[in-house]
Design a protein around this motif. Structure first.
Motif, PDB file in Angstrom:
ATOM      1  N   ALA A  97      61.083 -96.112  54.943  1.00  0.00           N
ATOM      2  CA  ALA A  97      60.313 -96.434  53.735  1.00  0.00           C
ATOM      3  C   ALA A  97      58.909 -96.910  54.081  1.00  0.00           C
ATOM      4  CB  ALA A  97      61.043 -97.483  52.902  1.00  0.00           C
ATOM      5  N   GLN A  98      58.801 -97.765  55.078  1.00  0.00           N
ATOM      6  CA  GLN A  98      57.487 -98.286  55.463  1.00  0.00           C
ATOM      7  C   GLN A  98      56.592 -97.186  56.017  1.00  0.00           C
ATOM      8  OE1 GLN A  98      56.473-101.418  54.651  1.00  0.00           O
ATOM      9  NE2 GLN A  98      58.444-101.396  53.616  1.00  0.00           N
ATOM     10  N   CYS A  99      57.157 -96.329  56.861  1.00  0.00           N
ATOM     11  CA  CYS A  99      56.363 -95.222  57.414  1.00  0.00           C
ATOM     12  C   CYS A  99      55.951 -94.252  56.320  1.00  0.00           C
ATOM     13  CB  CYS A  99      57.144 -94.495  58.502  1.00  0.00           C
ATOM     14  SG  CYS A  99      57.334 -95.446  60.017  1.00  0.00           S
ATOM     15  N   SER A 100      56.840 -93.993  55.381  1.00  0.00           N
ATOM     16  CA  SER A 100      56.528 -93.095  54.277  1.00  0.00           C
ATOM     17  C   SER A 100      55.328 -93.623  53.491  1.00  0.00           C
ATOM     18  CB  SER A 100      57.745 -92.940  53.365  1.00  0.00           C
ATOM     19  OG  SER A 100      57.454 -92.099  52.284  1.00  0.00           O
ATOM     20  N   LEU A 101      55.354 -94.899  53.155  1.00  0.00           N
ATOM     21  CA  LEU A 101      54.232 -95.507  52.424  1.00  0.00           C
ATOM     22  C   LEU A 101      52.938 -95.422  53.222  1.00  0.00           C
ATOM     23  CD1 LEU A 101      55.947 -98.695  50.964  1.00  0.00           C
ATOM     24  CD2 LEU A 101      55.190 -96.669  49.690  1.00  0.00           C
ATOM     25  N   LYS A 102      53.023 -95.688  54.511  1.00  0.00           N
ATOM     26  CA  LYS A 102      51.822 -95.662  55.353  1.00  0.00           C
ATOM     27  C   LYS A 102      51.263 -94.253  55.486  1.00  0.00           C
ATOM     28  CE  LYS A 102      53.075 -99.793  57.885  1.00  0.00           C
ATOM     29  NZ  LYS A 102      53.643-100.324  59.139  1.00  0.00           N
ATOM     30  N   VAL A 103      52.139 -93.249  55.643  1.00  0.00           N
ATOM     31  CA  VAL A 103      51.674 -91.866  55.745  1.00  0.00           C
ATOM     32  C   VAL A 103      50.932 -91.473  54.471  1.00  0.00           C
ATOM     33  CG1 VAL A 103      52.457 -89.443  55.778  1.00  0.00           C
ATOM     34  CG2 VAL A 103      53.333 -91.065  57.471  1.00  0.00           C
ATOM     35  N   VAL A 104      51.508 -91.773  53.324  1.00  0.00           N
ATOM     36  CA  VAL A 104      50.867 -91.429  52.046  1.00  0.00           C
ATOM     37  C   VAL A 104      49.538 -92.166  51.898  1.00  0.00           C
ATOM     38  CG1 VAL A 104      51.107 -91.617  49.538  1.00  0.00           C
ATOM     39  CG2 VAL A 104      53.014 -90.764  50.913  1.00  0.00           C
ATOM     40  N   ASP A 105      49.508 -93.442  52.246  1.00  0.00           N
ATOM     41  CA  ASP A 105      48.266 -94.213  52.155  1.00  0.00           C
ATOM     42  C   ASP A 105      47.189 -93.638  53.065  1.00  0.00           C
ATOM     43  OD1 ASP A 105      46.608 -96.571  51.438  1.00  0.00           O
ATOM     44  OD2 ASP A 105      46.926 -97.091  53.555  1.00  0.00           O
ATOM     45  N   LEU A 106      47.543 -93.326  54.297  1.00  0.00           N
ATOM     46  CA  LEU A 106      46.563 -92.802  55.251  1.00  0.00           C
ATOM     47  C   LEU A 106      46.072 -91.415  54.854  1.00  0.00           C
ATOM     48  CD1 LEU A 106      48.267 -94.156  58.454  1.00  0.00           C
ATOM     49  CD2 LEU A 106      45.959 -94.765  57.667  1.00  0.00           C
ATOM     50  N   LEU A 107      46.954 -90.597  54.306  1.00  0.00           N
ATOM     51  CA  LEU A 107      46.518 -89.292  53.811  1.00  0.00           C
ATOM     52  C   LEU A 107      45.496 -89.465  52.687  1.00  0.00           C
ATOM     53  CD1 LEU A 107      49.856 -87.291  53.781  1.00  0.00           C
ATOM     54  CD2 LEU A 107      47.754 -86.660  55.013  1.00  0.00           C
ATOM     55  N   GLY A 108      45.761 -90.406  51.804  1.00  0.00           N
ATOM     56  CA  GLY A 108      44.818 -90.685  50.729  1.00  0.00           C
ATOM     57  C   GLY A 108      43.476 -91.157  51.249  1.00  0.00           C
ATOM     58  N   ARG A 109      43.500 -92.010  52.246  1.00  0.00           N
ATOM     59  CA  ARG A 109      42.247 -92.502  52.839  1.00  0.00           C
ATOM     60  C   ARG A 109      41.449 -91.371  53.471  1.00  0.00           C
ATOM     61  NH1 ARG A 109      43.426 -97.840  56.403  1.00  0.00           N
ATOM     62  NH2 ARG A 109      44.766 -98.922  54.941  1.00  0.00           N
ATOM     63  N   LEU A 110      42.133 -90.541  54.249  1.00  0.00           N
ATOM     64  CA  LEU A 110      41.439 -89.429  54.894  1.00  0.00           C
ATOM     65  C   LEU A 110      40.863 -88.468  53.860  1.00  0.00           C
ATOM     66  CD1 LEU A 110      43.775 -88.716  57.927  1.00  0.00           C
ATOM     67  CD2 LEU A 110      41.406 -89.508  58.009  1.00  0.00           C
ATOM     68  N   ARG A 111      41.608 -88.210  52.814  1.00  0.00           N
ATOM     69  CA  ARG A 111      41.136 -87.330  51.751  1.00  0.00           C
ATOM     70  C   ARG A 111      39.884 -87.919  51.112  1.00  0.00           C
ATOM     71  NH1 ARG A 111      45.123 -87.133  47.205  1.00  0.00           N
ATOM     72  NH2 ARG A 111      44.185 -89.147  46.917  1.00  0.00           N
ATOM     73  N   ARG A 112      39.909 -89.220  50.788  1.00  0.00           N
ATOM     74  CA  ARG A 112      38.763 -89.868  50.140  1.00  0.00           C
ATOM     75  C   ARG A 112      37.535 -89.903  51.043  1.00  0.00           C
ATOM     76  NH1 ARG A 112      42.882 -93.104  48.499  1.00  0.00           N
ATOM     77  NH2 ARG A 112      42.453 -94.731  50.010  1.00  0.00           N
ATOM     78  N   HIS A 113      37.759 -90.013  52.349  1.00  0.00           N
ATOM     79  CA  HIS A 113      36.641 -90.117  53.282  1.00  0.00           C
ATOM     80  C   HIS A 113      36.203 -88.753  53.812  1.00  0.00           C
ATOM     81  CE1 HIS A 113      37.791 -94.193  52.779  1.00  0.00           C
ATOM     82  NE2 HIS A 113      37.040 -94.651  53.721  1.00  0.00           N
ATOM     83  N   GLY A 114      36.809 -87.695  53.327  1.00  0.00           N
ATOM     84  CA  GLY A 114      36.382 -86.357  53.728  1.00  0.00           C
ATOM     85  C   GLY A 114      36.616 -86.051  55.186  1.00  0.00           C
ATOM     86  N   ALA A 115      37.720 -86.522  55.756  1.00  0.00           N
ATOM     87  CA  ALA A 115      37.969 -86.317  57.183  1.00  0.00           C
ATOM     88  C   ALA A 115      38.480 -84.917  57.500  1.00  0.00           C
ATOM     89  CB  ALA A 115      38.983 -87.344  57.698  1.00  0.00           C
ATOM     90  N   HIS A 116      38.793 -84.128  56.485  1.00  0.00           N
ATOM     91  CA  HIS A 116      39.289 -82.786  56.769  1.00  0.00           C
ATOM     92  C   HIS A 116      38.116 -81.849  57.085  1.00  0.00           C
ATOM     93  CE1 HIS A 116      37.937 -82.015  52.757  1.00  0.00           C
ATOM     94  NE2 HIS A 116      38.880 -82.729  52.227  1.00  0.00           N
ATOM     95  N   PRO A 117      38.406 -80.754  57.762  1.00  0.00           N
ATOM     96  CA  PRO A 117      37.327 -79.837  58.155  1.00  0.00           C
ATOM     97  C   PRO A 117      36.704 -79.147  56.949  1.00  0.00           C
ATOM     98  CG  PRO A 117      39.461 -79.011  58.893  1.00  0.00           C
ATOM     99  CD  PRO A 117      39.684 -80.330  58.237  1.00  0.00           C
TER     100      PRO A 117
END
Length: 117
Positions: A97-117
């Motif tokens: 559960a904790q890893c699931s929450l962290k993965v979703v949070d980090l994906l959201g952060r990367l998306r917001r910060h434009g870290a994808h190519p």
């Protein structure tokens, strides 16, 4: 990377694990436990060179791997018929559960910060 699809895919894992417990398909713990067998994992491993310095990216790589290891342990318990332990491993404060929450949070952060190519 389609961040929305990755988020949706990883939030659906708990449902998939419960479905397996209910007899709706047997999962392979080695396959589930491998962090490079899903679209997100393949992307993470392919992007490691370009985004290696991004702190959220590094955290995501680690949390994603931990998420899949935890899911693989749940599948092991399900396949052993130990559903009580599988339920415990899926619980609110579980590693899964904790890893699931962290993965979703980090994906959201990367998306917001434009870290994808």
């Amino acid at each position: 990377m389609d961040f929305e699809a990755a988020i949706l895919s990883h939030t659906r894992w708990k449902r998939r694990l419960h479905a397996s417990m209910a007899g709706e398909g047997r999962l392979d713990p080695a396959e589930v436990g491998a962090d490079d067998h899903c679209d997100l994992g393949r992307w993470l491993h392919a992007e490691a060179g370009r985004l290696a310095e991004h702190p959220d990216f590094q955290d995501l790589v680690a949390q994603h791997a931990a998420f899949h290891r935890a899911a693989g342990r749940v599948v092991d318990r399900i396949n052993d018929g130990n559903h009580d332990e599988a339920h415990r491993l899926l619980g609110f404060d579980s590693e899964f559960a904790q890893c699931s929450l962290k993965v979703v949070d980090l994906l959201g952060r990367l998306r917001r910060h434009g870290a994808h190519p």
